[in-house]
Design a protein around this motif. Structure first.
Motif, PDB file in Angstrom:
ATOM      1  N   VAL B  45       0.853  -1.189   0.000  1.00 22.44           N
ATOM      2  CA  VAL B  45       0.000   0.000   0.000  1.00 22.44           C
ATOM      3  C   VAL B  45       0.889   1.238   0.000  1.00 22.44           C
ATOM      4  CG1 VAL B  45      -1.959   1.145   1.082  1.00 22.44           C
ATOM      5  CG2 VAL B  45      -1.630  -1.306   1.392  1.00 22.44           C
ATOM      6  N   GLY B  46       0.701   2.096  -0.985  1.00 20.21           N
ATOM      7  CA  GLY B  46       1.532   3.296  -1.118  1.00 20.21           C
ATOM      8  C   GLY B  46       2.574   3.092  -2.208  1.00 20.21           C
ATOM      9  N   THR B  47       2.777   4.128  -3.034  1.00 17.03           N
ATOM     10  CA  THR B  47       3.740   4.009  -4.135  1.00 17.03           C
ATOM     11  C   THR B  47       4.773   5.126  -4.098  1.00 17.03           C
ATOM     12  OG1 THR B  47       2.292   5.278  -5.577  1.00 17.03           O
ATOM     13  CG2 THR B  47       2.099   2.877  -5.682  1.00 17.03           C
ATOM     14  N   GLY B  48       5.104   5.582  -2.892  1.00 15.51           N
ATOM     15  CA  GLY B  48       6.202   6.530  -2.764  1.00 15.51           C
ATOM     16  C   GLY B  48       7.520   5.794  -2.896  1.00 15.51           C
ATOM     17  N   LEU B  49       8.592   6.407  -2.392  1.00 18.26           N
ATOM     18  CA  LEU B  49       9.898   5.761  -2.551  1.00 18.26           C
ATOM     19  C   LEU B  49       9.916   4.390  -1.896  1.00 18.26           C
ATOM     20  CD1 LEU B  49      12.313   8.770  -2.087  1.00 18.26           C
ATOM     21  CD2 LEU B  49      11.735   7.570  -4.185  1.00 18.26           C
ATOM     22  N   ALA B  50       9.357   4.267  -0.695  1.00 21.43           N
ATOM     23  CA  ALA B  50       9.397   2.979  -0.003  1.00 21.43           C
ATOM     24  C   ALA B  50       8.475   1.969  -0.679  1.00 21.43           C
ATOM     25  CB  ALA B  50       9.018   3.161   1.462  1.00 21.43           C
ATOM     26  N   GLY B  51       7.224   2.350  -0.895  1.00 24.26           N
ATOM     27  CA  GLY B  51       6.248   1.416  -1.452  1.00 24.26           C
ATOM     28  C   GLY B  51       6.527   1.082  -2.910  1.00 24.26           C
ATOM     29  N   SER B  67      -0.366  -3.524  -5.947  1.00 19.69           N
ATOM     30  CA  SER B  67       0.128  -2.242  -5.455  1.00 19.69           C
ATOM     31  C   SER B  67      -1.003  -1.220  -5.476  1.00 19.69           C
ATOM     32  CB  SER B  67       1.293  -1.797  -6.347  1.00 19.69           C
ATOM     33  OG  SER B  67       1.607  -0.447  -6.124  1.00 19.69           O
ATOM     34  N   PHE B  68      -1.226  -0.560  -4.335  1.00 21.18           N
ATOM     35  CA  PHE B  68      -2.356   0.375  -4.188  1.00 21.18           C
ATOM     36  C   PHE B  68      -1.863   1.791  -3.914  1.00 21.18           C
ATOM     37  CE2 PHE B  68      -5.941  -2.589  -3.812  1.00 21.18           C
ATOM     38  CZ  PHE B  68      -5.269  -3.783  -3.608  1.00 21.18           C
ATOM     39  N   CYS B  69      -2.538   2.772  -4.522  1.00 20.95           N
ATOM     40  CA  CYS B  69      -2.257   4.156  -4.137  1.00 20.95           C
ATOM     41  C   CYS B  69      -3.515   5.006  -4.267  1.00 20.95           C
ATOM     42  CB  CYS B  69      -1.115   4.757  -4.957  1.00 20.95           C
ATOM     43  SG  CYS B  69      -1.465   4.975  -6.704  1.00 20.95           S
ATOM     44  N   VAL B  70      -3.571   6.090  -3.503  1.00 21.11           N
ATOM     45  CA  VAL B  70      -4.732   6.981  -3.565  1.00 21.11           C
ATOM     46  C   VAL B  70      -4.636   7.937  -4.748  1.00 21.11           C
ATOM     47  CG1 VAL B  70      -5.357   6.977  -1.123  1.00 21.11           C
ATOM     48  CG2 VAL B  70      -3.656   8.597  -1.934  1.00 21.11           C
ATOM     49  N   ALA B  77       3.075  10.055  -5.796  1.00 24.71           N
ATOM     50  CA  ALA B  77       3.163   9.999  -4.334  1.00 24.71           C
ATOM     51  C   ALA B  77       4.008  11.168  -3.828  1.00 24.71           C
ATOM     52  CB  ALA B  77       3.777   8.681  -3.910  1.00 24.71           C
ATOM     53  N   HIS B  78       3.825  11.547  -2.581  1.00 30.42           N
ATOM     54  CA  HIS B  78       4.429  12.795  -2.102  1.00 30.42           C
ATOM     55  C   HIS B  78       5.953  12.762  -2.016  1.00 30.42           C
ATOM     56  CE1 HIS B  78       4.472  16.790  -0.646  1.00 30.42           C
ATOM     57  NE2 HIS B  78       4.933  16.467   0.537  1.00 30.42           N
ATOM     58  N   SER B  79       6.572  11.592  -2.095  1.00 32.33           N
ATOM     59  CA  SER B  79       8.043  11.553  -2.180  1.00 32.33           C
ATOM     60  C   SER B  79       8.516  12.442  -3.320  1.00 32.33           C
ATOM     61  CB  SER B  79       8.533  10.130  -2.472  1.00 32.33           C
ATOM     62  OG  SER B  79       8.098   9.227  -1.510  1.00 32.33           O
ATOM     63  N   LEU B 174      10.645   8.852  -9.872  1.00 28.27           N
ATOM     64  CA  LEU B 174      10.425   8.425 -11.251  1.00 28.27           C
ATOM     65  C   LEU B 174      11.264   7.181 -11.557  1.00 28.27           C
ATOM     66  CD1 LEU B 174      10.074  11.823 -13.159  1.00 28.27           C
ATOM     67  CD2 LEU B 174       8.284  10.301 -12.323  1.00 28.27           C
ATOM     68  N   GLY B 175      12.427   7.055 -10.914  1.00 29.42           N
ATOM     69  CA  GLY B 175      13.222   5.831 -11.054  1.00 29.42           C
ATOM     70  C   GLY B 175      12.477   4.624 -10.498  1.00 29.42           C
ATOM     71  N   ALA B 176      11.945   4.767  -9.286  1.00 33.46           N
ATOM     72  CA  ALA B 176      11.204   3.658  -8.665  1.00 33.46           C
ATOM     73  C   ALA B 176       9.932   3.361  -9.448  1.00 33.46           C
ATOM     74  CB  ALA B 176      10.861   4.009  -7.215  1.00 33.46           C
ATOM     75  N   TYR B 177       9.268   4.429  -9.900  1.00 33.78           N
ATOM     76  CA  TYR B 177       8.032   4.281 -10.689  1.00 33.78           C
ATOM     77  C   TYR B 177       8.315   3.541 -11.999  1.00 33.78           C
ATOM     78  CZ  TYR B 177       4.574   6.070 -14.134  1.00 33.78           C
ATOM     79  OH  TYR B 177       3.669   6.210 -15.155  1.00 33.78           O
ATOM     80  N   SER B 178       9.426   3.858 -12.642  1.00 39.27           N
ATOM     81  CA  SER B 178       9.719   3.181 -13.905  1.00 39.27           C
ATOM     82  C   SER B 178      10.004   1.700 -13.650  1.00 39.27           C
ATOM     83  CB  SER B 178      10.857   3.870 -14.659  1.00 39.27           C
ATOM     84  OG  SER B 178      12.068   3.766 -13.965  1.00 39.27           O
ATOM     85  N   ALA B 179      10.718   1.411 -12.555  1.00 42.40           N
ATOM     86  CA  ALA B 179      10.960  -0.001 -12.215  1.00 42.40           C
ATOM     87  C   ALA B 179       9.629  -0.709 -11.928  1.00 42.40           C
ATOM     88  CB  ALA B 179      11.885  -0.100 -11.003  1.00 42.40           C
ATOM     89  N   LEU B 180       8.727   0.020 -11.275  1.00 44.49           N
ATOM     90  CA  LEU B 180       7.413  -0.545 -10.949  1.00 44.49           C
ATOM     91  C   LEU B 180       6.606  -0.801 -12.228  1.00 44.49           C
ATOM     92  CD1 LEU B 180       5.247  -1.253  -8.810  1.00 44.49           C
ATOM     93  CD2 LEU B 180       4.651   1.166  -8.721  1.00 44.49           C
ATOM     94  N   MET B 181       6.606   0.178 -13.144  1.00 44.34           N
ATOM     95  CA  MET B 181       5.830   0.011 -14.374  1.00 44.34           C
ATOM     96  C   MET B 181       6.397  -1.121 -15.228  1.00 44.34           C
ATOM     97  SD  MET B 181       3.524   1.974 -13.612  1.00 44.34           S
ATOM     98  CE  MET B 181       2.381   1.923 -14.981  1.00 44.34           C
TER      99      MET B 181
END
Lengths: 256, 641
Positions: B45-51, B67-70, B77-79, B174-181
């Motif tokens: 839950v959460g997709t900031g740097l940690a999630g 993976s969940f985010c609001v 995410a606010h990170s 954006l690095g973590a997000y790209s790895a996630l995507m």
């Protein structure tokens, strides 16, 4: 602080109200009184919404989050311009001091086939996520990366990569384009990665995949009006679009 | 491993030599064979740097991740708003840095209220983070020779902060997000955007899933899994005005707390010294000006004879550069809690500036003279632009006006060395946990902790949990899930049916005012007692007089906010209780009764060298303690003079 120069304002709003996806929408009028010139545009909408709740009406839904111009959530067309009448800002960074007392302001959602409306000013931009999903990354797993300084990168290239990477994915480029093209968004991600040696390896495959996904999502073609650059809150350059087109051509020739 | 709740607060860190703890622990932990990983379902839950980092890495390892985010996208995410940088012990500038040095600075910066084992691990993996991010294509700032550049942050005498202009959080996310995507594309991660977690589902005391509200159509549904990873950030928005994003909230963490997870050190709040001051009652949030500005900006107030004058007309001799005067060895780069308190003292002494008198100057005149306007712009350009857009003033020509604002919360759900909460199967990462920053977080350490937890800790420790725990198969038809959905719907129903006179924001603003005045930068027995009286009254009024308009089955921001404020009203009381109980001053927790003659925080190591962790129960709360043992660092009075 700010209220050194604060003046009181009344604003006539024409806001897009639409109950849900596929429903018929319309502009509603609202007079917002007792505003301060030092408010941000979204703080003005907060005040309007609280007034509506007090009047037992439903508030206007709009997307917003960080309110400092970096998360890319806010998405409005104000007086015909994505993010309103100021250069290189997002809606949340727009302040009422940019308007005059008594002005009429028109507020609409970002409109594009690939950004369907969810409610009022809220749109669905998940098409951007799917474009990134199709290839907007370097294919490395966590762990096992070499020491960061064993890969020197010349500063000019690194700076250009950074400039492109500052895109916040808000979609103002799409909203301001008469073709609703996502070329600036897609080319910025491609440029960020292709200026760096880490991203070079997959450049061809990435370019083909992301451009094709962009088309699949229903974004229009680029006809070089450069309206996107003018509306971009981060000042991303249209030069990235030329780069993307060159790289796409090269990659599609190699693909055959 | 048993699946009993860890109510004895066992840290589960290996004993012995500090430097090899993490290495030994990794060897000793159970592992899940690669072919078996896909049999496990994990909710993040959460997709900031940690999630974001956790979901991507767990997906890479082969787990089935949801993976969940609001937010409407994992990239928001606010990170993303973190400006200044990320620390690592690379020692590239050759200024004598080391893992031990970063460990030591973090322990000291946290005023000796964090766990040695966790902090050492954080310092150890800091270097891997930089390597990983560069491999992903994160465009960190570089020197002309092509190597990475560093700058300094508060509480350190070395330059160990890596940065990407004033947008480091954005680039790392954006690095973590790209790895996630990338994992979404591979099918290992399924994304649920615009979903809010509203309950933790436990079966026999073990976390087995979550209940969510779909923010687009209001649908309440449950998701079952073998483990839940919570990375939902901090609770600074409790104060109404903070530097957090508008959507940042404590609800997911708080609902876990009410299901049995202990909440640790809720009173540790970080008030950031350099924010743009409040300008009016309509103010919706406060904007941070990065701590990196204190590398070149000098903080001052006018001396008595020059009060009220235009700052550019005030000569050097009439300026009190109070941080440089009081703390000559750290100067403008003292830690955040110290800088904030000194700004408050200037305002309390009636030496503040600006129309409200509630601000101090942050001045770049000297840096512009020394480096030139272009060099200053290259380093801080976007921050200067941000300041000008908000304040309408040009910081190249006139000093910035700044004042402290709530920024980060060091407290959070209690976790052990494996980042597991007191509820088996519930792991908590990043700002949502309490573990690494003690009573004060150093600048550029939040990004470090989020990514450390997500990329380099949870992938191993979650494997240990799954590999050593016998879990019965459970799905969403289990009674516990049905009961959870019913409870969430019932609360929503209740909120809609109050139909009172005041808006959700009316209550939130009122709570924020109580908190800022009584549980803010300085606290006393008197103010805390007042808060403990006033908050429950406000809570009672909320449940009788709030107005939530509109329908449930549509996008409805008011019902979203109402649920969050309902939780803030409870957490606010707990913060005040925790602050009252902690009869000492440490880091961000400053009790007026406990200070040195020079107004510095006075710790009480004899009685309070422990974590205060609160258990929620029918009577309210019970406070438990985890003693902090310092085997490597000697506890001394923190001095930056």
């Amino acid at each position: 602080m700010g209220n050194d120069n604060s003046t009181e304002m009344t604003i006539h709003l024409k806001i897009w109200k639409q109950d849900g996806p596929g429903k018929k929408g319309e502009f509603i009028s609202h007079e917002a009184k007792g505003l301060s010139s030092e408010m941000s545009f979204l703080e003005m909408l907060d005040v309007v919404n609280e007034d509506l709740v007090r009047l037992n009406q439903r508030p206007i839904e709009f997307d917003h989050d960080c309110r400092e111009g970096i998360c890319g959530t806010c998405s409005m067309v104000i007086n015909g311009e994505a993010h309103g009448p100021d250069k290189e800002i997002t809606t949340c960074q727009l302040h009422m001091r940019k308007f005059k007392d008594g002005d009429t302001i028109t507020v609409e959602p970002f409109r594009a086939k690939a950004f369907p409306i969810i409610r009022d000013l809220v749109v669905d931009r998940s098409s951007f996520d799917r474009v990134i999903e199709s290839g907007g990354y370097v294919s490395v797993n966590t762990g096992g990366a070499q020491d960061a300084n064993s890969l020197p990168i010349n500063k000019p290239d690194s700076d250009l990569a950074f400039e492109a990477a500052t895109c916040i994915g808000c979609g103002a480029c799409v909203a301001s384009c008469k073709n609703a093209s996502a070329s600036l968004f897609v080319s910025a991600k491609l440029a960020h990665l292709s200026f760096l040696p880490q991203g070079k390896i997959e450049q061809d495959a990435r370019t083909l995949a992301m451009v094709r996904q962009m088309d699949t999502e229903g974004f229009g073609a680029c006809t070089n009006t450069e309206a996107c650059e003018a509306a971009c809150p981060k000042g991303i350059s249209v030069e990235n679009i030329s780069r993307m087109n060159r790289q796409f051509l090269k990659a599609s020739i190699k693909e055959r | 491993m048993s699946i009993k709740p860890n109510t004895e607060l066992k840290s589960n860190a290996p004993s012995g030599d500090l430097q090899t703890k993490w290495q030994r622990h990794r060897f000793e932990m159970k592992r899940v064979n690669p072919a078996n990983k896909r049999k496990f379902n994990v909710i993040v839950v959460g997709t900031g740097l940690a999630g974001g980092a956790a979901a991507a890495t767990l997906g890479e390892l082969g787990y089935n991740v949801k993976s969940f985010c609001v937010q409407d996208s994992a990239r928001r995410a606010h990170s993303i708003a973190a400006q200044g940088g990320i620390n690592a012990a690379k020692n590239y500038p050759n200024d004598g840095d080391s893992v031990y040095n970063l460990f030591y600075d973090t322990i000291k910066g946290g005023d000796y209220r964090s766990r040695e084992s966790n902090v050492h691990r954080l310092a150890e993996v800091s270097n891997n983070i930089i390597d990983q991010c560069v491999a992903q294509g994160v465009p960190f700032a570089r020197e002309y020779g092509g190597l990475l550049d560093n700058r300094s942050f508060g509480g350190a005498q070395v330059s160990r902060t890596f940065y990407a202009r004033g947008q480091t959080g954005q680039q790392l996310l954006l690095g973590a997000y790209s790895a996630l995507m990338r994992q979404v594309n591979k099918g290992t991660v399924k994304m649920y955007t615009r979903y809010e977690m509203l309950d933790l589902v436990t079966v026999d005391g073990v976390a087995r899933g979550i209940t969510t509200r779909n923010l687009v159509n209001g649908e309440v549904e449950s998701f079952a899994a073998d483990a839940v990873v919570l990375a939902t950030g901090g609770y600074g928005n409790l104060f109404f005005l903070s530097t957090n994003a508008m959507g940042s909230n404590a609800t997911a963490a708080w609902r876990c707390h009410k299901k049995g997870a202990f909440f640790a050190n809720p009173c540790y709040t970080q008030i950031h010294p350099t924010c743009i001051p409040v300008s009016g009652d309509y103010q919706s949030k406060l904007t941070l000006m990065s701590e990196s500005l204190r590398n070149d900006g000098r903080v001052w107030v006018p001396k008595e004879s020059s009060k009220g004058k235009n700052p550019v007309d005030i000569p050097e001799s009439e300026r009190d550069y109070y941080l440089e005067r009081i703390y000559p060895s750290f100067g403008n780069l003292v830690p955040r809690d110290v800088a904030s308190r000194q700004a408050k003292f200037r305002v309390d002494e009636n030496n503040g500036v600006g129309a409200t008198g509630v601000a101090v100057y942050l001045d770049f005149k000297e840096a512009i003279g020394r480096l030139g306007k272009d060099a200053v712009s290259a380093k801080y350009g976007n921050l200067f632009q941000m300041y000008e857009k908000i304040s309408g003033e040009n910081p190249y020509e006139t000093p910035m006006k700044i004042f402290p604002a709530v920024h980060y919360t060091m407290g959070g759900l209690w976790v052990d060395y494996n980042l597991q909460s007191t509820i088996p199967g519930l792991h908590v990462l990043g700002e949502a946990n309490f573990s690494d920053h003690g009573a004060n977080r150093l600048g550029a350490s939040a990004l470090m902790q989020g990514l450390a937890d997500g990329y380099f800790v949870i992938p191993y420790t979650l494997g240990h949990y799954l590999g050593s725990t016998a879990l019965a198969p459970v799905d969403e038809n289990h009674d516990a899930f049905k009961a959870s959905v019913m409870a969430v719907k019932a609360q929503e129903e209740k909120l809609f049916n109050i139909k009172g006179e005041k808006t959700v924001d009316d209550f939130h603003r009122q709570l924020g005012k109580i908190m800022w005045e009584n549980v803010g930068m300085s606290r006393s027995k008197e103010t805390l007692t007042k808060a403990i009286e006033e908050i429950p009254k406000l809570k009672e009024e909320f449940w009788q007089n709030v107005r939530v308009p509109d329908d449930r089955n549509v996008k409805n921001a008011e019902i979203e906010k109402a649920g969050r404020v309902a939780d803030f009203l409870e957490l606010g009381e707990l913060m005040a209780r925790d602050a009252l109980e902690r009869e000492e001053s440490c880091g961000g927790h400053f009790r007026e009764e406990h200070q040195t003659p020079e107004n510095e925080a006075k710790r009480d190591d004899e009685n309070f060298c422990h974590v205060g962790a609160w258990e929620h129960n029918s009577a309210g709360w019970t406070r438990h303690q985890e003693e902090l043992e310092f085997e490597n660092v000697k506890l001394v009075t923190r001095s930056y003079k």
